[in-house]
Write a protein that holds these residues in place. Structure first.
Motif, PDB file in Angstrom:
ATOM      1  N   MET A  93       0.840  -1.195   0.000  1.00 15.75           N
ATOM      2  CA  MET A  93       0.000   0.000   0.000  1.00 15.75           C
ATOM      3  C   MET A  93       0.879   1.250   0.000  1.00 15.75           C
ATOM      4  SD  MET A  93      -3.092   1.063   2.591  1.00 15.75           S
ATOM      5  CE  MET A  93      -2.063   1.054   4.060  1.00 15.75           C
ATOM      6  N   ARG A  94       0.458   2.225  -0.763  1.00 16.66           N
ATOM      7  CA  ARG A  94       1.175   3.486  -0.816  1.00 16.66           C
ATOM      8  C   ARG A  94       0.369   4.541  -0.059  1.00 16.66           C
ATOM      9  NH1 ARG A  94       3.354   5.446  -6.577  1.00 16.66           N
ATOM     10  NH2 ARG A  94       3.703   3.196  -6.622  1.00 16.66           N
ATOM     11  N   VAL A  95       1.035   5.226   0.874  1.00 22.62           N
ATOM     12  CA  VAL A  95       0.355   6.174   1.743  1.00 22.62           C
ATOM     13  C   VAL A  95       0.769   7.598   1.397  1.00 22.62           C
ATOM     14  CG1 VAL A  95      -0.032   6.868   4.142  1.00 22.62           C
ATOM     15  CG2 VAL A  95       0.301   4.447   3.576  1.00 22.62           C
ATOM     16  N   PHE A  96      -0.207   8.493   1.333  1.00 16.91           N
ATOM     17  CA  PHE A  96       0.025   9.917   1.125  1.00 16.91           C
ATOM     18  C   PHE A  96      -0.464  10.626   2.382  1.00 16.91           C
ATOM     19  CE2 PHE A  96      -0.111   7.980  -2.956  1.00 16.91           C
ATOM     20  CZ  PHE A  96       0.790   8.694  -3.756  1.00 16.91           C
ATOM     21  N   HIS A  97       0.470  11.207   3.128  1.00 18.54           N
ATOM     22  CA  HIS A  97       0.169  11.685   4.478  1.00 18.54           C
ATOM     23  C   HIS A  97       0.295  13.204   4.546  1.00 18.54           C
ATOM     24  CE1 HIS A  97       1.022  11.192   9.089  1.00 18.54           C
ATOM     25  NE2 HIS A  97       0.027  12.030   8.833  1.00 18.54           N
ATOM     26  N   LEU A  98      -0.825  13.858   4.785  1.00 24.78           N
ATOM     27  CA  LEU A  98      -0.870  15.308   4.977  1.00 24.78           C
ATOM     28  C   LEU A  98      -1.048  15.618   6.455  1.00 24.78           C
ATOM     29  CD1 LEU A  98      -1.148  18.257   3.888  1.00 24.78           C
ATOM     30  CD2 LEU A  98      -3.605  17.812   3.689  1.00 24.78           C
ATOM     31  N   SER A  99      -0.212  16.518   6.984  1.00 24.05           N
ATOM     32  CA  SER A  99      -0.302  16.844   8.404  1.00 24.05           C
ATOM     33  C   SER A  99       0.019  18.310   8.637  1.00 24.05           C
ATOM     34  CB  SER A  99       0.640  15.947   9.218  1.00 24.05           C
ATOM     35  OG  SER A  99       0.308  15.966  10.596  1.00 24.05           O
ATOM     36  N   HIS A 100      -0.194  18.744   9.875  1.00 22.68           N
ATOM     37  CA  HIS A 100       0.024  20.129  10.266  1.00 22.68           C
ATOM     38  C   HIS A 100       1.523  20.414  10.398  1.00 22.68           C
ATOM     39  CE1 HIS A 100      -1.215  23.648  13.112  1.00 22.68           C
ATOM     40  NE2 HIS A 100      -1.131  24.037  11.864  1.00 22.68           N
ATOM     41  N   THR A 101       1.872  21.656  10.783  1.00 20.87           N
ATOM     42  CA  THR A 101       3.273  22.093  10.775  1.00 20.87           C
ATOM     43  C   THR A 101       3.794  22.415  12.165  1.00 20.87           C
ATOM     44  OG1 THR A 101       2.500  24.355  10.340  1.00 20.87           O
ATOM     45  CG2 THR A 101       3.110  23.003   8.427  1.00 20.87           C
ATOM     46  N   ASP A 102       3.268  21.766  13.201  1.00 23.74           N
ATOM     47  CA  ASP A 102       3.779  21.951  14.549  1.00 23.74           C
ATOM     48  C   ASP A 102       4.268  20.612  15.093  1.00 23.74           C
ATOM     49  OD1 ASP A 102       1.413  20.610  14.956  1.00 23.74           O
ATOM     50  OD2 ASP A 102       0.505  22.118  16.255  1.00 23.74           O
ATOM     51  N   LEU A 103       4.611  20.565  16.380  1.00 23.45           N
ATOM     52  CA  LEU A 103       5.120  19.324  16.976  1.00 23.45           C
ATOM     53  C   LEU A 103       4.131  18.187  16.794  1.00 23.45           C
ATOM     54  CD1 LEU A 103       7.079  17.684  18.768  1.00 23.45           C
ATOM     55  CD2 LEU A 103       5.871  18.628  20.769  1.00 23.45           C
ATOM     56  N   ASP A 104       2.854  18.438  17.030  1.00 21.64           N
ATOM     57  CA  ASP A 104       1.850  17.387  16.887  1.00 21.64           C
ATOM     58  C   ASP A 104       1.745  16.922  15.438  1.00 21.64           C
ATOM     59  OD1 ASP A 104      -0.069  15.617  17.822  1.00 21.64           O
ATOM     60  OD2 ASP A 104      -1.708  17.067  17.743  1.00 21.64           O
ATOM     61  N   GLY A 105       1.775  17.868  14.505  1.00 22.61           N
ATOM     62  CA  GLY A 105       1.666  17.513  13.089  1.00 22.61           C
ATOM     63  C   GLY A 105       2.840  16.683  12.599  1.00 22.61           C
ATOM     64  N   TYR A 106       4.064  17.129  12.900  1.00 17.17           N
ATOM     65  CA  TYR A 106       5.238  16.356  12.501  1.00 17.17           C
ATOM     66  C   TYR A 106       5.352  15.070  13.314  1.00 17.17           C
ATOM     67  CZ  TYR A 106       6.874  20.216   9.613  1.00 17.17           C
ATOM     68  OH  TYR A 106       6.976  21.187   8.649  1.00 17.17           O
ATOM     69  N   GLY A 107       4.858  15.116  14.563  1.00 15.30           N
ATOM     70  CA  GLY A 107       4.851  13.901  15.376  1.00 15.30           C
ATOM     71  C   GLY A 107       4.009  12.815  14.742  1.00 15.30           C
ATOM     72  N   CYS A 108       2.858  13.189  14.184  1.00 14.57           N
ATOM     73  CA  CYS A 108       2.003  12.213  13.481  1.00 14.57           C
ATOM     74  C   CYS A 108       2.761  11.548  12.345  1.00 14.57           C
ATOM     75  CB  CYS A 108       0.763  12.912  12.922  1.00 14.57           C
ATOM     76  SG  CYS A 108      -0.406  13.517  14.153  1.00 14.57           S
TER      77      CYS A 108
END
Length: 369
Positions: free
Chosen positions: A1-16
């Motif tokens: 499976m190929r995953v495309f992951h969009l997240s926020h730009t703070d510690l929580d976002g990069y942590g995800c």
């Protein structure tokens, strides 16, 4: 499976994202702040999926009885620490349905904790909202139930990381390693030595290295103090420098010039008989631009434009950027250092859009003369 992951730009976002790569081997990362950037990144992801060889094959043959989809590739769009508006969620859902109809096997999984997404959660089954946990903890807990970790020996560290981020992100002062979390949050938010728009992948990898370095300190006595004391040296090492022999300014300038030099084909612009290099929103370019021009003598000028259309120009004796600034950007300054502003500048999250705006001004002025 190929995953495309969009997240926020703070510690929580990069942590995800740091946590997600512990579960998926084939994963592509994207980041966005709130506002227009979210939809831009979603459309980029959808376009990437649509134009993969597997998707093109599926779209060509579809899933009819006569021509079954010969591609077994599965895609997952993972969105974390970002709440979508109803319009954004509707747009994404509709595009996914269209991809599925064309024979592309793609799903959405959104994991968030912002209560402002409740209306979307009630409408779409793929929208998972839990305001009692931060997104990093939701991501770890959810993925742990659905997928095996790539390296099970890292499970305790990754779980502790999610707990620490949870404490600081939803502000649990009695939570696990809350004091450490405050240091970690500050480190990630201020570590912008590599510009996110010019160096997207390198910027993210730099944040990942900083998060990984927390492992040594997280579960030790007074770990937050020791980590806080060590951060400057850790950052120097993460940027490829020697903490004992190089200043941060020297290390940062060197890696930035190296990365910019690798983008010559993409970032070259022309004005009359002069060759220039265009960067976007680098800011404070005096040291950087002069070092770049010394190491790349085929360039006559360096131009940086920020999100508001303010322009900084630098040269190294090969052209008069004060005249360029006056002619093109209603500005002025010195022969080797000038500035101005682009009237009617349109902010964009795509470098190609910025370059086309700047090159249009350069070409238009040349033609008028």
């Amino acid at each position: 499976m190929r995953v495309f992951h969009l997240s926020h730009t703070d510690l929580d976002g990069y942590g995800c994202q740091f946590i997600a790569k512990e579960f998926f081997e084939h994963i592509h990362f994207y980041n966005a702040n709130y506002g227009k950037e979210v939809l831009v990144r979603l459309n980029t992801i959808l376009d990437h999926i649509t134009h993969t060889p597997e998707s093109l094959l599926a779209s060509k043959f579809g899933k009819t009885p006569k021509h079954k989809n010969t591609s077994s590739e599965k895609f997952l769009i993972l969105i974390t620490d970002l709440n979508l508006t109803l319009n954004e969620a509707h747009h994404l859902h509709q595009r996914i349905e269209e991809l599925k109809i064309s024979g592309i096997d793609v799903d959405i999984l959104l994991l968030d904790h912002h209560i402002s997404g409740q209306e979307c959660m009630q409408k779409y089954e793929w929208y998972n909202l839990d305001s009692s946990r931060c997104a990093s903890k939701i991501t770890f807990d959810t993925l742990s139930l659905q997928y095996p970790m790539r390296d099970s020996t890292r499970k305790l560290w990754i779980e502790n990381l999610s707990q620490m981020i949870n404490s600081v992100d939803i502000w649990l002062e009695d939570g696990y390693q809350f004091a450490f979390g405050k240091v970690a949050m500050g480190v990630i938010s201020t570590s912008n030595e590599l510009n996110r728009f010019m160096f997207d992948e390198e910027h993210r990898d730099y944040k990942f290295k900083l998060i990984e370095s927390m492992k040594e300190f997280l579960d030790t006595p007074h770990g937050e103090v020791h980590f806080d004391n060590a951060v400057y040296s850790i950052k120097k090492t993460a940027l490829g420098g020697n903490p004992q022999t190089q200043t941060m300014d020297s290390i940062t300038s060197n890696i930035q010039v190296h990365l910019l030099s690798s983008k010559k084909q993409l970032c070259t612009i022309f004005y009359k008989d002069k060759r220039g290099f265009l960067s976007y929103s680098m800011g404070g370019i005096s040291v950087l631009a002069n070092l770049f021009l010394r190491q790349n003598p085929e360039y006559d000028f360096y131009l940086d434009v920020n999100t508001k259309g303010n322009v900084s120009l630098r040269a190294n004796g090969n052209c008069d950027v004060s005249l360029m600034s006056k002619e093109l950007f209603n500005g002025g300054g010195h022969k080797n250092a000038s500035g101005g502003k682009i009237d009617g500048f349109k902010e964009s999250f795509a470098y190609a859009d910025i370059k086309s705006q700047v090159q249009y001004i350069l070409d238009k002025n040349k033609e008028e003369r």
